[in-house]
Design a protein around this motif. Structure first.
Motif, mmCIF file in Angstrom:
data_model
loop_
_atom_site.group_PDB
_atom_site.id
_atom_site.type_symbol
_atom_site.label_atom_id
_atom_site.label_comp_id
_atom_site.label_asym_id
_atom_site.label_seq_id
_atom_site.Cartn_x
_atom_site.Cartn_y
_atom_site.Cartn_z
ATOM 1 N N THR A 19 0.785 -0.984 -0.127
ATOM 2 C CA THR A 19 0.033 -0.148 0.104
ATOM 3 C C THR A 19 0.872 1.320 0.043
ATOM 4 O O THR A 19 0.500 2.047 -0.979
ATOM 5 C CB THR A 19 -0.920 0.030 1.124
ATOM 6 O OG1 THR A 19 -1.681 -1.096 1.176
ATOM 7 C CG2 THR A 19 -1.910 1.259 1.195
ATOM 8 N N TYR A 50 1.971 2.619 -3.526
ATOM 9 C CA TYR A 50 0.847 3.276 -4.277
ATOM 10 C C TYR A 50 0.386 4.649 -3.722
ATOM 11 O O TYR A 50 0.175 5.716 -4.119
ATOM 12 C CB TYR A 50 -0.456 2.221 -4.520
ATOM 13 C CG TYR A 50 -0.027 1.235 -5.184
ATOM 14 C CD1 TYR A 50 0.394 1.338 -6.422
ATOM 15 C CD2 TYR A 50 0.364 -0.050 -4.623
ATOM 16 C CE1 TYR A 50 0.630 0.289 -7.303
ATOM 17 C CE2 TYR A 50 0.717 -1.132 -5.378
ATOM 18 C CZ TYR A 50 0.941 -0.886 -6.801
ATOM 19 O OH TYR A 50 1.470 -2.013 -7.625
ATOM 20 N N HIS A 107 -1.484 -5.547 -5.750
ATOM 21 C CA HIS A 107 -0.818 -4.801 -6.852
ATOM 22 C C HIS A 107 -1.844 -4.671 -7.867
ATOM 23 O O HIS A 107 -1.717 -3.442 -8.428
ATOM 24 C CB HIS A 107 0.613 -5.634 -7.257
ATOM 25 C CG HIS A 107 1.438 -5.458 -6.323
ATOM 26 N ND1 HIS A 107 2.329 -4.288 -6.110
ATOM 27 C CD2 HIS A 107 2.414 -6.384 -5.586
ATOM 28 C CE1 HIS A 107 3.252 -4.502 -5.269
ATOM 29 N NE2 HIS A 107 3.408 -5.747 -4.902
ATOM 30 N N GLY A 108 -2.840 -5.559 -8.057
ATOM 31 C CA GLY A 108 -3.629 -5.409 -9.049
ATOM 32 C C GLY A 108 -4.556 -3.945 -8.671
ATOM 33 O O GLY A 108 -4.696 -3.366 -9.592
ATOM 34 N N ALA A 125 -10.931 -0.801 -8.544
ATOM 35 C CA ALA A 125 -9.755 -0.946 -7.766
ATOM 36 C C ALA A 125 -10.224 -0.861 -6.114
ATOM 37 O O ALA A 125 -9.660 -1.337 -5.323
ATOM 38 C CB ALA A 125 -8.844 -0.009 -8.012
ATOM 39 N N LEU A 134 -3.975 3.568 -9.553
ATOM 40 C CA LEU A 134 -2.903 4.515 -10.065
ATOM 41 C C LEU A 134 -3.182 4.776 -11.460
ATOM 42 O O LEU A 134 -3.455 6.107 -11.796
ATOM 43 C CB LEU A 134 -1.434 3.837 -9.914
ATOM 44 C CG LEU A 134 -0.545 4.663 -10.291
ATOM 45 C CD1 LEU A 134 -0.452 6.177 -9.735
ATOM 46 C CD2 LEU A 134 1.088 3.966 -10.459
ATOM 47 N N ALA A 135 -3.345 3.824 -12.218
ATOM 48 C CA ALA A 135 -3.646 4.155 -13.753
ATOM 49 C C ALA A 135 -5.088 4.844 -13.835
ATOM 50 O O ALA A 135 -5.082 5.845 -14.665
ATOM 51 C CB ALA A 135 -3.588 2.781 -14.465
ATOM 52 N N SER A 136 -5.964 4.601 -13.179
ATOM 53 C CA SER A 136 -7.311 5.359 -13.233
ATOM 54 C C SER A 136 -7.317 6.550 -12.748
ATOM 55 O O SER A 136 -7.611 7.515 -13.369
ATOM 56 C CB SER A 136 -8.297 4.318 -12.281
ATOM 57 O OG SER A 136 -8.323 3.126 -12.812
ATOM 58 N N GLY A 174 -3.916 -1.903 -6.593
ATOM 59 C CA GLY A 174 -2.869 -0.643 -6.622
ATOM 60 C C GLY A 174 -2.672 -0.042 -7.844
ATOM 61 O O GLY A 174 -2.734 1.279 -8.234
ATOM 62 N N LEU A 175 -2.365 -0.861 -8.795
ATOM 63 C CA LEU A 175 -1.958 -0.494 -10.491
ATOM 64 C C LEU A 175 -3.240 0.096 -10.885
ATOM 65 O O LEU A 175 -2.929 1.242 -11.818
ATOM 66 C CB LEU A 175 -1.253 -1.515 -10.941
ATOM 67 C CG LEU A 175 0.201 -1.933 -10.746
ATOM 68 C CD1 LEU A 175 0.462 -3.270 -11.313
ATOM 69 C CD2 LEU A 175 1.267 -0.639 -11.211
ATOM 70 N N LEU A 176 -4.224 -0.898 -10.772
ATOM 71 C CA LEU A 176 -5.457 -0.262 -11.364
ATOM 72 C C LEU A 176 -5.749 1.190 -10.877
ATOM 73 O O LEU A 176 -6.363 2.455 -11.737
ATOM 74 C CB LEU A 176 -6.506 -0.964 -11.327
ATOM 75 C CG LEU A 176 -7.963 -0.741 -11.953
ATOM 76 C CD1 LEU A 176 -7.866 -0.447 -13.360
ATOM 77 C CD2 LEU A 176 -8.993 -1.905 -11.362
#
Length: 130
Positions: free
Chosen positions: A6, A9, A78-79, A115, A85-87, A81-83
């Protein structure tokens, strides 16, 4: 207890938050509006981009940290968190006065919801399935 996944992110998203804040400060300098938006779209847009971030990201990060504390796997963390972040990176570009930007707004919003739903589902599953 630490939350190393966490934290990654949270740190990156806080950098993006500062970028959004700088855009508001710059718009305030250009428009000379000290409070509110003064009815000016060129100030309202950066304000809403920052405000929307503030309305969504803190709770998503809290839920992610709680899910991490409850043992949600690194892959799911991570899935999500990455989603997230990208969003949140694309969403501000969808908040624009042009209709063609709407797809980015929708993608950023839906991505943020998904997310956020990942840790929600994990937390509820942990609460009811022992």
């Amino acid at each position: 207890m630490t939350f190393p996944i966490t934290a990654i992110y949270a740190a990156i998203l806080c950098l993006w938050m500062i970028v959004l804040q700088i855009a508001v400060v710059a718009a305030r300098g250009r428009t000379e509006v000290l409070f509110g938006d003064g009815g000016r779209m060129d100030l309202l847009l950066p304000m809403r981009r920052h405000a929307n971030f503030i309305e969504t990201v803190p709770m998503a990060l809290i839920l992610l940290a709680l899910a991490e504390a409850q043992g949600l796997s690194a892959g799911w963390l991570h899935g999500a968190g990455l989603l997230l972040l990208a969003s949140r990176l694309i969403h501000p570009f969808g908040l624009a006065e042009v209709r063609r930007a709407l797809a980015l707004r929708i993608a950023g919003t839906v991505g943020t919801w998904i997310a956020t739903l990942i840790p929600i589902a994990a937390l509820l599953r942990g609460a009811f399935v022992a």
